[in-house]
Design an enzyme around this catalytic site. Structure first.
Site, mmCIF file in Angstrom:
data_model
loop_
_atom_site.group_PDB
_atom_site.id
_atom_site.type_symbol
_atom_site.label_atom_id
_atom_site.label_comp_id
_atom_site.label_asym_id
_atom_site.label_seq_id
_atom_site.Cartn_x
_atom_site.Cartn_y
_atom_site.Cartn_z
ATOM 1 N N GLU A 261 0.837 -1.201 0.000
ATOM 2 C CA GLU A 261 0.000 0.000 0.000
ATOM 3 C C GLU A 261 0.874 1.254 0.000
ATOM 4 O O GLU A 261 1.793 1.378 0.807
ATOM 5 C CB GLU A 261 -0.890 -0.016 1.234
ATOM 6 N N CYS B 299 -4.768 -3.037 3.338
ATOM 7 C CA CYS B 299 -4.566 -2.731 4.757
ATOM 8 C C CYS B 299 -5.770 -3.063 5.619
ATOM 9 O O CYS B 299 -6.114 -4.221 5.821
ATOM 10 C CB CYS B 299 -4.153 -1.267 4.904
ATOM 11 N N LYS C 92 -9.254 1.027 -2.964
ATOM 12 C CA LYS C 92 -9.590 0.685 -1.582
ATOM 13 C C LYS C 92 -11.014 1.123 -1.252
ATOM 14 O O LYS C 92 -11.391 2.275 -1.469
ATOM 15 C CB LYS C 92 -8.589 1.349 -0.631
#
Length: 537
Positions: free
Chosen positions: A303, A417, A366
């Site tokens: 990320e 994440c 995301k």
């Protein structure tokens, strides 16, 4: 106002420190069952004191307060890593403000989880008082309510530390039950087992004088049968999990795949500077070339590997695109990509697949953004009070939940994440054709034990979907997990490294991937049906 003060004084007057100590002990036992200590057997008895107290408390408000206390202890311990946001002085934030930001983030998410347990405790006390002689039905209702609250919280912007995490990554037999109905099946079994044990082992000393003993104590013969039921539930769940573990279908021939990962180990406080950008560019370029020489099909970065807005004409990105064009191996780059549209340009936290033509083809944005870190909820209210932790000039926007990461090696189930805690995001992608899982994370500036919790989530995602999972991070822990949840490789934290990983692509669909969490509504339906039948009698 006067009524509220009177209610608060009454609550304090009726507070029992002995019961509060039992509740706090329960919270501690469940917290240390989680990674990094991973004392997972404690989760099978750790909720018993909480059950004792909320059932025996004559006041619904007091039972809710005890539930709140349990949540403050459990979430307070398991989420203490959030305080490692401090120090933020490198961002120009004064020391006192840095401490305030870290503590505020920790307290807010702890209270959010604790409120759910307070609602659960108050509801159990109400059910016990409404139908005092129906202890087993109360256990069923408590199990259904706990699973419902965990499910609802997982649809909110904040979620972490569900009960299912207490069994990951070590109790692999129980983890395989998630293939049936997702992580809630573990929470259901834990809550139900603890509830039955609480019925069997209720001590006389906990029953207040205002509560008839007959309401909470049951005959010895019934205790024996319930004790056997609790033991049978534990044994049967492990036996079924072991059978699921043994029955996993082998991958089809020719489905092996070799991927490379680069753990850049560039701390956030450094990678947002010009020197840090150069360090990241050099580290990821060098790692990419090394893995290309080892014959990988693609190279994966974590990320925000290059903390820059996507602009192919920038010197840094142009140099990386040139490297990919010369090597001929796709690169999955973590960066910030623009969202097409009119008006102010907005960006997503993205993974892009770069190919030899200098363009990105596959893209994953995301979905579950981090509150306060990547956007500010209730911006009009909080925007002036909270310093934003994102390197962007504008707030990030979330990706679409139904997107799919199409790559040169097939469809991939991706999580960035914080999304590892959101099983439903992985399920949707796997059902749409994802053949293996890749999670890309930063994990800086958090401690190693937070990384171990994060790894536990990725193990859950691998098992429930019957997929291999590759975990690539900035500072650790990068790793490889097979579809049984076995960790085949785990890199050293806070170290620069490259790794060549061999994994399998799989096309199986587990019951959970096909139908989702069907257990929670089933438990709610059984609770209502059994309750109605009991009332009608």
């Amino acid at each position: 106002m006067k009524a509220a003060a009177t209610w608060l004084r009454k609550l304090i007057y009726t507070w029992d420190w002995r019961q509060a100590s039992l509740v706090a002990l329960s919270g501690v036992l469940m917290a240390i069952a989680l990674p990094p200590l991973s004392l997972w057997p404690l989760a099978w008895v750790g909720l018993v004191p909480l059950w004792w107290v909320v059932v025996a408390t004559p006041s619904i408000a007091l039972a809710a307060a005890y539930g709140l206390l349990w949540g403050l202890v459990y979430y307070g311990i398991s989420l203490a890593w959030i305080t490692h946001l401090h120090p933020l002085m490198w961002m120009g934030v004064p020391w006192l403000s840095s401490v305030a930001i870290a503590l505020s983030a920790w307290i807010f998410i702890v209270i959010w989880g604790s409120v759910c347990i307070a609602a659960w405790g108050g509801a159990i006390a109400w059910l016990t008082h409404r139908w005092p002689g129906r202890r087993v039905w109360t256990v069923l209702a408590g199990t259904a309510l706990w699973c419902t609250l965990e499910t609802l919280r997982n649809y909110s912007p904040l979620d972490w530390s569900p009960l299912s995490l207490s069994q990951s990554p070590n109790n692999l037999w129980i983890l395989h039950l998630t293939r049936l109905s997702g992580p809630q099946i573990i929470s259901a079994i834990l809550v139900a087992t603890n509830g039955l044990l609480a019925v069997v082992l209720t001590p006389h000393s906990l029953i207040p004088s205002s509560f008839p003993s007959s309401h909470l104590l049951i005959p010895a013969s019934r205790r024996r049968s319930l004790a056997l039921t609790a033991c049978a539930l534990v044994f049967a769940s492990h036996l079924l999990g072991a059978r699921l573990y043994a029955q996993a279908a082998p991958a089809a021939a020719g489905q092996s795949l070799t991927l490379g990962l680069v753990q850049g180990n560039v701390p956030t406080r450094e990678k947002l500077t010009p020197q840090g950008v150069r360090q990241a560019l050099e580290g990821y370029t060098e790692g990419y070339r090394s893995l290309v020489e080892q014959g990988v099909a693609a190279v994966v970065t974590p990320e925000g590997a290059l903390p820059q807005l996507w602009n192919p004409n920038s010197p840094q990105l142009a140099a990386m695109l040139q490297t990919v064009g010369q090597a001929g191996v796709p690169l999955w780059l973590g960066t910030f990509a623009p969202v097409p549209g009119e008006g102010r340009t907005q960006y997503t936290q993205s993974i892009l697949e770069l190919r030899t033509d200098g363009q990105y083809h596959g893209r994953y944005n995301k979905v579950q953004l981090v509150p306060l870190g990547e956007y500010i909820p209730f911006e009009a209210l909080l925007g002036r009070l909270i310093s934003r932790l994102s390197p962007l000039d504008s707030y990030l926007v979330p990706g679409q939940p139904m997107q799919q990461f199409e790559t040169s090696v097939g469809k991939v189930t991706v999580g960035i994440c914080y999304e590892s805690a959101y099983s439903r995001l992985f399920r949707r992608q796997t059902r749409a054709g994802g053949e293996f899982v890749v999670t890309a994370s930063n994990n800086d500036p958090y401690p190693v034990w937070m990384m171990q919790q994060h790894h536990g989530f990725d193990v859950l995602r691998a098992v429930e979907s019957d997929r291999w999972a590759l975990r690539v991070t900035n500072t650790g822990l990068s790793g490889l997990v097979d579809n049984h949840g076995r960790t085949l490789w785990l890199g050293e934290p806070q170290t620069y490294l490259v790794h060549r990983a061999e994994l399998e692509r799989r096309q199986t669909l587990t019951p959970y991937v096909r139908w989702g969490d069907w257990l929670t509504p089933l438990l709610l339906g059984l609770t209502v049906a059994w309750g109605w039948w009991g009332v009608s009698r």
